[in-house]
Every structure is written in structure tokens, then in C-alpha cells.
Design a protein around this motif. Structure first.
Motif, mmCIF file in Angstrom:
data_model
loop_
_atom_site.group_PDB
_atom_site.id
_atom_site.type_symbol
_atom_site.label_atom_id
_atom_site.label_comp_id
_atom_site.label_asym_id
_atom_site.label_seq_id
_atom_site.Cartn_x
_atom_site.Cartn_y
_atom_site.Cartn_z
ATOM 1 N N GLU A 121 0.862 -1.179 0.000
ATOM 2 C CA GLU A 121 0.000 0.000 0.000
ATOM 3 C C GLU A 121 0.897 1.227 0.000
ATOM 4 O O GLU A 121 1.771 1.366 0.860
ATOM 5 C CB GLU A 121 -0.915 0.029 1.225
ATOM 6 N N ASP A 123 0.784 5.393 -0.025
ATOM 7 C CA ASP A 123 0.064 6.664 0.071
ATOM 8 C C ASP A 123 0.865 7.724 -0.677
ATOM 9 O O ASP A 123 2.029 7.975 -0.346
ATOM 10 C CB ASP A 123 -0.097 7.088 1.533
ATOM 11 N N THR A 160 -4.508 13.079 -4.026
ATOM 12 C CA THR A 160 -4.012 12.061 -3.098
ATOM 13 C C THR A 160 -4.698 10.734 -3.390
ATOM 14 O O THR A 160 -5.863 10.684 -3.789
ATOM 15 C CB THR A 160 -4.277 12.453 -1.637
ATOM 16 N N THR A 161 -3.972 9.657 -3.174
ATOM 17 C CA THR A 161 -4.551 8.328 -3.354
ATOM 18 C C THR A 161 -3.680 7.309 -2.650
ATOM 19 O O THR A 161 -2.550 7.603 -2.227
ATOM 20 C CB THR A 161 -4.684 7.966 -4.841
ATOM 21 N N THR A 162 -4.193 6.103 -2.514
ATOM 22 C CA THR A 162 -3.419 4.971 -2.008
ATOM 23 C C THR A 162 -3.437 3.880 -3.060
ATOM 24 O O THR A 162 -4.503 3.407 -3.460
ATOM 25 C CB THR A 162 -4.018 4.426 -0.692
ATOM 26 N N GLN A 164 -3.020 0.220 -3.902
ATOM 27 C CA GLN A 164 -3.104 -1.036 -3.180
ATOM 28 C C GLN A 164 -2.898 -2.182 -4.164
ATOM 29 O O GLN A 164 -3.628 -2.294 -5.150
ATOM 30 C CB GLN A 164 -4.472 -1.178 -2.497
ATOM 31 N N MET A 185 -7.231 1.682 -6.416
ATOM 32 C CA MET A 185 -6.956 3.017 -5.918
ATOM 33 C C MET A 185 -8.236 3.839 -6.046
ATOM 34 O O MET A 185 -9.092 3.548 -6.875
ATOM 35 C CB MET A 185 -5.820 3.698 -6.685
#
Length: 257
Positions: A121, A123, A160-162, A164, A185
Motif C-alpha cells: 500500500e 500513500d 491524493t490516493t493509495t 493497493q 486506488m
């Protein structure tokens, strides 16, 4: 509505592209990338440091592992589609370029890995991104059909995002490689400004459409993002695996000696 689809196309450019797969079991990792050990308790911190140091070096890409140039990031052609009960829209983007990707800030990384599986993950924040190109779109609202083409420019701030992803090892020619089978995401955008020509033949109507999108883009974006996942998720998996297929797992994430 079609302009919002262009937004989603630009967001896909964060991680998606077109590279040629070459079966090279000994592809070299760049010397400036950190060597992260899969059994290191601080694996996430190591990967975070490696990605952050790597980003400024990606202006020209990394041909040895199939990573495309990022400044600007270019796509010759891409296609995205959105559909629900009343609305059906599609857009074909040509000569698309995205600027600002190498200025990404890696905020945190969480990772676990063993001999056969991998979970990650990431960020990430993009302070500013600019995406532009030519488009040809078609939209339908109930029985009303609109066809348009022109030029677009979209400026995103505070994205912004994560990212995964998870995967497992597969064997090829006696060597283990990581195969990512899940990638997800949900990008969040602080602000967005859209400019486009040719949405409608009449310049006045074109401006009305732009004013509407620039005012109400948060609601439109929130509605459309889940529906477009089927278009961008397979593309992301394909690109990530093209890169992972270039470096054996024992070299990508070796064990501690």
C-alpha cells in the motif's frame, strides 16, 4: 459529462502506459534504487525511500525494466467509457500528455512479503498535475446524442490516493517472478480546472458546459469514478506486471543474507 470522462482518463495516466515486454530474466535494476529485503521488518520504509529517490530520475524512464518516461508522461491513444441507465459516454484520447508526476510525494508505504506472496500500500500525493491532449467523444442522454472533438487541458491540484496491490510468485524458465493479481486506488482531487474546445459547435454553449463542469465537478467525479473502474483496473494490472515480469523476485525483493 464527457469532460469528466477525460478527467478519469488523465487519472489513469498516473500509473498506466504502454510498454513492450521483453523476456529478460537478468534485467538490471538502476543503481540508485535501494535494495529492500523481503524479510526486513522495515520493508515499507525501505520501499518508500526507494520510490522517492527514484521519482526524480524518471524523466527519461527506465527502459531496462519497461518503465515509461514520466515528464511528461505520454500516451498515443487511450479509450474510456462510462455507462448507466440514462447516460452513456465514451472518449478516445490521442497524443495525451501529463506533467508533474515526478514531483509526487510518497507519504507512507506499508508492505509485507514472503517467499511466495506480496502486499503493498502506497500513500501518494501529487501537488499539481496538468493533463492535455486531443479527444473525440460521444455522449448519449436518453434519446439525445452528441458527438464532439477538440483539445482539452485539465489542471489538478492536491491529488491524493493509495495504491493497493497484492500478488503471488509464478515460475517461468526456472525463475520466480511476482504476478500482481489485485490493484486498486481511489484518487481524491483537491481542485480541478477544465478547459476544452469542441464540446459543442457553438462557442457559447461550449462555455456553458465548461462552467457547469468546473462548478459541479466534485459530484460528477464521485459518481463516475466507480463506474469507470472496469476500464482502468485491467490496464493498471497489465502495466504493473509488465514491469515486474522484467526482474526476478529474488532480485526485486531478495532475502537477507
Amino acid at each position: 459529462m464527457k469532460v469528466v470522462i477525460l478527467l478519469l482518463g488523465a487519472l489513469c495516466a498516473f500509473v498506466a502506459g504502454q510498454t513492450d515486454f521483453v523476456d529478460d530474466p537478468e534485467a538490471e535494476l538502476p543503481s540508485y534504487m535501494s535494495i529492500c529485503r523481503r524479510d526486513d521488518p522495515a520493508l515499507g520504509e525501505c520501499i518508500k525511500d526507494s520510490i522517492q529517490r527514484l521519482l526524480p530520475e524518471l524523466h527519461a524512464g527506465i527502459p531496462s525494466i519497461g518503465f515509461p518516461p514520466l515528464e511528461p508522461y505520454s500516451q498515443e491513444s487511450s479509450y474510456f467509457e462510462y455507462k448507466n441507465q440514462q447516460i452513456h459516454g465514451s472518449v478516445h484520447i490521442k497524443n495525451g500528455k501529463t506533467f508533474g508526476m515526478t514531483r509526487a510525494q510518497i507519504r507512507d508505504v506499508r508492505a509485507t512479503a514472503d517467499d511466495d506472496t506480496f502486499q503493498l500500500e502506497v500513500d501518494v500525493r501529487f501537488p499539481k498535475l496538468i493533463s492535455e491532449g486531443k479527444f473525440k467523444g460521444e455522449g448519449r442522454f436518453n434519446a439525445i446524442k452528441i458527438v464532439s472533438k477538440g483539445f482539452f487541458n485539465i489542471t489538478f491540484t492536491d491529488v491524493t490516493t493509495t495504491w493497493q496491490m497484492s500478488g503471488k510468485t509464478v515460475e517461468r524458465n526456472g525463475e520466480k517472478y511476482m504476478l500482481v493479481d489485485k490493484f486498486d486506488m481511489t484518487p481524491e482531487v483537491g481542485d480541478m480546472k477544465v478547459y476544452a474546445t469542441g464540446l459543442f459547435p457553438d462557442p457559447g454553449l461550449n462555455q456553458v458546459a465548461l462552467d457547469f463542469v468546473n462548478q459541479y465537478w466534485p459530484a460528477l467525479y464521485k459518481e463516475m469514478l466507480p463506474e469507470t473502474r472496469r476500464s482502468w483496473e485491467p490496464l493498471m494490472l497489465d502495466v504493473v506486471n509488465k514491469m515486474f515480469n522484467r526482474v526476478p523476485y529474488r532480485r526485486l525483493l531478495p532475502k537477507s543474507e
